[in-house]
Design a protein around this motif. Structure first.
Motif, PDB file in Angstrom:
ATOM      1  N   GLN A 192      56.267 -28.343  65.865  1.00  0.00           N
ATOM      2  CA  GLN A 192      57.576 -28.449  65.352  1.00  0.00           C
ATOM      3  C   GLN A 192      57.470 -29.046  63.930  1.00  0.00           C
ATOM      4  N   ALA A 227      63.597 -31.459  67.605  1.00  0.00           N
ATOM      5  CA  ALA A 227      63.285 -30.981  66.182  1.00  0.00           C
ATOM      6  C   ALA A 227      64.206 -31.601  65.180  1.00  0.00           C
ATOM      7  N   ARG A 273      52.592 -40.089  61.549  1.00  0.00           N
ATOM      8  CA  ARG A 273      53.073 -40.543  62.632  1.00  0.00           C
ATOM      9  C   ARG A 273      52.692 -39.746  63.730  1.00  0.00           C
ATOM     10  N   ILE A 301      59.402 -27.682  60.001  1.00  0.00           N
ATOM     11  CA  ILE A 301      60.142 -28.493  59.387  1.00  0.00           C
ATOM     12  C   ILE A 301      59.656 -28.635  57.958  1.00  0.00           C
ATOM     13  N   MET A 341      63.437 -35.194  64.780  1.00  0.00           N
ATOM     14  CA  MET A 341      62.586 -35.173  63.844  1.00  0.00           C
ATOM     15  C   MET A 341      62.804 -35.027  62.241  1.00  0.00           C
ATOM     16  N   MET A 342      63.702 -33.961  62.034  1.00  0.00           N
ATOM     17  CA  MET A 342      64.186 -33.751  60.931  1.00  0.00           C
ATOM     18  C   MET A 342      64.640 -34.995  60.188  1.00  0.00           C
ATOM     19  N   THR A 379      64.497 -38.142  60.973  1.00  0.00           N
ATOM     20  CA  THR A 379      63.733 -39.138  61.048  1.00  0.00           C
ATOM     21  C   THR A 379      62.901 -38.930  59.789  1.00  0.00           C
TER      22      THR A 379
END
Lengths: 206, 206
Positions: B151, A178, B145, B155, A181-182, A184
């Motif tokens: 998840q 996670a 993407r 976010i 991902m944050m 990115t």
């Protein structure tokens, strides 16, 4: 027998766990003493009331986060790298320590005005303004798009907040994935140049 | 004299305000009756205990959010447009209604297991899974993407959470501007193609 400092640290650690599990309002100093395993007199020797104890926990936590931020600023090679180091540092802490960051936002309103003011100032100084400065430097250097750094701080930190609930963290998947991902999403989103019309007519960052 | 339905609505509205201002633990049914301005008997006629009242507030709130989501799905022209409509719909609600979303996460742990289970299921069904489906459709359609939609939900929603604290919302700047920034950051970030080396050697989404 523990030294005074060891007792104080023990109280802080156990009380952190209890506050996170049961909230600030639900616990009395009597219960805290009982469940931490010190006498009431021992508890009051170190902390004059529940508010002082809570404030001490928040303060120690903020000082630890300040350290993480300072180390990241010294080591970071770019805005993204610095923020990623900070996120990794915070995520590497014990779940109770992370939950305290959230509890601080939630419960600050319950403190007496003076204590609340002192805590808010510390929270701004040691945490929010530090992150804002990092983002502002990134904006100034052209690494991030032009935006209000003060608002960007909340958006960036907000992404972490759901992970500060130990109670439902289990169902949220791997925090490390996670976190990646944050970073990115935030940095690809914040890096992207201003929209320009694209040959296929679709709004496209490129 | 109010009808039973009007009384119920009045209780829900006032109790929402009180729970948001003072938390769930701090209030008793006696205080709620007093401050809502109904008799204790009147309060108990509609809600058998504080938990039922809190659960009714959470449920009504989730049903309203479900409506916002359904309307956005019907009207949205793309994943981004649909999510933006949902965010605008949620931000257009009263601050107390927004704060309840946060309070729900915070206080669910205090409910009895059965009520907690019922609420969590509703929260997943009416809210989290709806947003996950929208993101998953965007991923499947190539608008976003490839990522773990479960998840990504946290976010995305996390970015909104700081704005659900009425107590410090004032210092956070214009929520509409923040909302626009959230949508831009999330979708430019989530839209971006996979990294490829760029002529200047810097990681760049284009």
């Amino acid at each position: 027998m523990m030294t005074a400092q060891a007792t104080r640290d023990h109280i802080l650690e156990e009380a952190t766990r209890l506050f996170v599990a049961e909230g600030y309002v639900g616990l009395s100093m009597r219960q805290l003493a009982e469940r931490v395993g010190v006498s009431k007199a021992g508890l009051y020797y170190h902390f004059k009331d529940k508010e002082s104890l809570f404030l001490a926990i928040l303060t120690e936590n903020l000082l630890e986060i300040e350290k993480i931020i300072q180390q990241a600023r010294a080591a970071g090679s770019s805005t993204q790298d610095t923020i990623e180091r900070i996120f990794r540092g915070i995520f590497a802490r014990a779940p109770e320590q992370q939950a305290i960051i959230r509890l601080a936002s939630q419960e600050a309103g319950r403190l007496r005005p003076e204590a609340r003011q002192a805590f808010r100032q510390l929270y701004h100084e040691k945490f929010l303004l530090q992150i804002r400065d990092i983002l502002q430097e990134g904006i100034d250097a052209g690494e991030l798009r032009a935006m209000d750094a003060g608002q960007a701080v909340w958006i960036l930190l907000g992404m972490m907040y759901p992970y500060f609930y130990p109670s439902h963290r289990a169902e949220m998947g791997d925090p490390q994935a996670a976190l990646a991902m944050m970073i990115t999403i935030f940095f690809e989103g914040a890096n992207a140049p201003v929209h320009s019309p694209h040959e296929n007519g679709k709004a496209d960052p490129c």
